[in-house]
Motif scaffolding. Structure first.
Motif, mmCIF file in Angstrom:
data_model
loop_
_atom_site.group_PDB
_atom_site.id
_atom_site.type_symbol
_atom_site.label_atom_id
_atom_site.label_comp_id
_atom_site.label_asym_id
_atom_site.label_seq_id
_atom_site.Cartn_x
_atom_site.Cartn_y
_atom_site.Cartn_z
ATOM 1 N N SER A 69 0.878 -1.174 0.000
ATOM 2 C CA SER A 69 0.000 0.000 0.000
ATOM 3 C C SER A 69 0.915 1.222 0.000
ATOM 4 C CB SER A 69 -0.902 0.002 1.237
ATOM 5 O OG SER A 69 -0.125 0.173 2.407
ATOM 6 N N LYS A 70 0.306 2.404 -0.134
ATOM 7 C CA LYS A 70 1.124 3.616 -0.093
ATOM 8 C C LYS A 70 1.723 3.764 1.302
ATOM 9 C CE LYS A 70 -2.047 6.523 -2.076
ATOM 10 N NZ LYS A 70 -2.540 7.837 -2.461
ATOM 11 N N PHE A 71 2.905 4.334 1.378
ATOM 12 C CA PHE A 71 3.526 4.568 2.677
ATOM 13 C C PHE A 71 2.642 5.482 3.517
ATOM 14 C CE2 PHE A 71 6.403 6.936 5.511
ATOM 15 C CZ PHE A 71 6.899 5.865 6.247
ATOM 16 N N SER A 72 2.005 6.472 2.878
ATOM 17 C CA SER A 72 1.131 7.392 3.620
ATOM 18 C C SER A 72 -0.018 6.620 4.276
ATOM 19 C CB SER A 72 0.581 8.485 2.707
ATOM 20 O OG SER A 72 -0.190 7.937 1.664
ATOM 21 N N THR A 73 -0.576 5.638 3.586
ATOM 22 C CA THR A 73 -1.651 4.821 4.156
ATOM 23 C C THR A 73 -1.147 4.091 5.392
ATOM 24 O OG1 THR A 73 -2.614 4.505 1.962
ATOM 25 C CG2 THR A 73 -3.257 2.919 3.660
ATOM 26 N N TRP A 74 0.045 3.552 5.298
ATOM 27 C CA TRP A 74 0.635 2.790 6.394
ATOM 28 C C TRP A 74 0.895 3.693 7.605
ATOM 29 C CZ3 TRP A 74 5.816 2.093 8.432
ATOM 30 C CH2 TRP A 74 5.992 0.902 9.146
ATOM 31 N N ILE A 75 1.475 4.852 7.369
ATOM 32 C CA ILE A 75 1.811 5.743 8.493
ATOM 33 C C ILE A 75 0.545 6.335 9.112
ATOM 34 C CG2 ILE A 75 2.219 7.900 7.230
ATOM 35 C CD1 ILE A 75 4.680 8.292 9.085
ATOM 36 N N TYR A 76 -0.480 6.611 8.294
ATOM 37 C CA TYR A 76 -1.734 7.140 8.842
ATOM 38 C C TYR A 76 -2.441 6.081 9.673
ATOM 39 C CZ TYR A 76 -0.999 11.034 5.598
ATOM 40 O OH TYR A 76 -0.476 12.098 4.913
ATOM 41 N N LYS A 77 -2.276 4.816 9.304
ATOM 42 C CA LYS A 77 -2.859 3.731 10.113
ATOM 43 C C LYS A 77 -2.170 3.685 11.482
ATOM 44 C CE LYS A 77 -3.977 -1.101 10.292
ATOM 45 N NZ LYS A 77 -4.596 -2.132 9.522
ATOM 46 N N ILE A 78 -0.870 3.851 11.488
ATOM 47 C CA ILE A 78 -0.134 3.884 12.764
ATOM 48 C C ILE A 78 -0.622 5.066 13.598
ATOM 49 C CG2 ILE A 78 2.142 4.206 13.836
ATOM 50 C CD1 ILE A 78 3.320 2.655 11.415
ATOM 51 N N ALA A 79 -0.791 6.224 12.961
ATOM 52 C CA ALA A 79 -1.268 7.416 13.666
ATOM 53 C C ALA A 79 -2.675 7.180 14.235
ATOM 54 C CB ALA A 79 -1.275 8.621 12.723
ATOM 55 N N TYR A 80 -3.529 6.585 13.423
ATOM 56 C CA TYR A 80 -4.910 6.304 13.848
ATOM 57 C C TYR A 80 -4.925 5.391 15.072
ATOM 58 C CZ TYR A 80 -9.722 4.603 13.589
ATOM 59 O OH TYR A 80 -11.024 4.264 13.869
ATOM 60 N N ASN A 81 -4.170 4.304 15.008
ATOM 61 C CA ASN A 81 -4.137 3.363 16.132
ATOM 62 C C ASN A 81 -3.517 3.984 17.375
ATOM 63 O OD1 ASN A 81 -5.438 1.241 14.816
ATOM 64 N ND2 ASN A 81 -3.550 0.553 13.866
ATOM 65 N N THR A 82 -2.524 4.840 17.191
ATOM 66 C CA THR A 82 -1.899 5.525 18.321
ATOM 67 C C THR A 82 -2.899 6.486 18.966
ATOM 68 O OG1 THR A 82 0.242 5.346 17.202
ATOM 69 C CG2 THR A 82 0.121 6.885 19.034
ATOM 70 N N CYS A 83 -3.709 7.142 18.142
ATOM 71 C CA CYS A 83 -4.764 8.017 18.671
ATOM 72 C C CYS A 83 -5.781 7.203 19.472
ATOM 73 C CB CYS A 83 -5.480 8.755 17.544
ATOM 74 S SG CYS A 83 -4.525 10.081 16.800
ATOM 75 N N LEU A 84 -6.197 6.068 18.920
ATOM 76 C CA LEU A 84 -7.161 5.218 19.632
ATOM 77 C C LEU A 84 -6.602 4.776 20.983
ATOM 78 C CD1 LEU A 84 -8.629 2.911 16.816
ATOM 79 C CD2 LEU A 84 -9.675 4.929 17.865
ATOM 80 N N ASP A 85 -5.320 4.416 21.000
ATOM 81 C CA ASP A 85 -4.681 4.026 22.261
ATOM 82 C C ASP A 85 -4.706 5.173 23.264
ATOM 83 O OD1 ASP A 85 -4.138 1.543 21.184
ATOM 84 O OD2 ASP A 85 -2.028 1.982 20.745
ATOM 85 N N ARG A 86 -4.438 6.380 22.789
ATOM 86 C CA ARG A 86 -4.421 7.554 23.664
ATOM 87 C C ARG A 86 -5.827 7.840 24.199
ATOM 88 N NH1 ARG A 86 -0.787 11.782 25.009
ATOM 89 N NH2 ARG A 86 0.656 10.189 24.308
ATOM 90 N N ILE A 87 -6.823 7.707 23.346
ATOM 91 C CA ILE A 87 -8.210 7.949 23.774
ATOM 92 C C ILE A 87 -8.609 6.933 24.848
ATOM 93 C CG2 ILE A 87 -10.627 7.826 23.036
ATOM 94 C CD1 ILE A 87 -9.628 9.044 20.323
ATOM 95 N N LYS A 88 -8.256 5.662 24.616
ATOM 96 C CA LYS A 88 -8.567 4.625 25.614
ATOM 97 C C LYS A 88 -7.848 4.933 26.926
ATOM 98 C CE LYS A 88 -9.215 1.002 22.216
ATOM 99 N NZ LYS A 88 -8.547 -0.069 21.513
#
Length: 196
Positions: free
Chosen positions: A68-87
């Motif tokens: 996949s695009k690198f941007s897709t991969w890094i945004y997925k990491i960002a998304y999951n990191t945000c979810l972890d922070r929210i939890k």
């Protein structure tokens, strides 16, 4: 699928050139921060999550396969990191009530936005996006501002493309509700001018 330029940097980093990583950070730091801010609604936390995202990216760069695009991969990491922070913070965000909109009302809102100067328009959109629940602003930013496809967003957030489409539709309705409240004065002024 990743751009050749990104892949060149990734290869350099994996081969020991850690300075090449700063080039990737420079390329994606603004969008990673913006996406984190959309979800967390707090500048300091968004900055921390952006840093965490790049640390995680660096540590797991060897796992990036380029399917996949690198941007897709890094945004997925960002998304999951945000979810972890929210939890971790156990924060709950208020949902915006969804009104039923006619096509005419949405066109009127669009027309009022068209009348605003570009800078004011962008500020209004940014202000309204920041009022959306965390996931909604994130999805709309990826789809409209980053021009990611439904398939790419699906990979980032880990749900089907059809589910992404439904969520974006609902997010747009929530955004329309907020825009309607914010633009009511401009709409009234437009109607008054049209009747003259």
């Amino acid at each position: 699928m990743t751009t050749n330029n990104d892949q060149d940097y990734i290869n350099q980093i994996i081969n020991g050139d850690t300075k090449a990583f700063s080039l990737l950070v420079d390329r994606y730091k603004d969008m990673v921060f913006t996406l984190a801010l959309r979800m967390l609604k707090n500048r300091e936390e968004a900055e921390e999550v952006a840093q965490d995202t790049f640390i995680k990216t660096y540590k797991s760069l060897h796992k990036f396969k380029g399917d996949s695009k690198f941007s897709t991969w890094i945004y997925k990491i960002a998304y999951n990191t945000c979810l972890d922070r929210i939890k971790k913070n156990k924060k709950h965000f208020n949902d915006v009530a969804i009104d039923e909109f006619t096509e005419h009302q949405i066109k009127t809102i669009d027309h009022a936005l068209d009348k605003m100067e570009q800078k004011e328009y962008q500020k209004t959109i940014q202000d309204c996006l920041s009022l959306l629940p965390n996931d909604d602003g994130f999805l709309l930013t990826l789809y409209y501002f980053e021009a990611h496809t439904l398939e790419e967003i699906s990979k980032i957030v880990g749900i089907t493309a059809n589910h992404v489409k439904v969520k974006i539709f609902r997010s747009r309705k929530k955004l329309a509700t907020i825009l309607k409240q914010k633009l009511e004065p401009e709409i009234i002024e437009y109607y008054e001018r049209e009747r003259r």
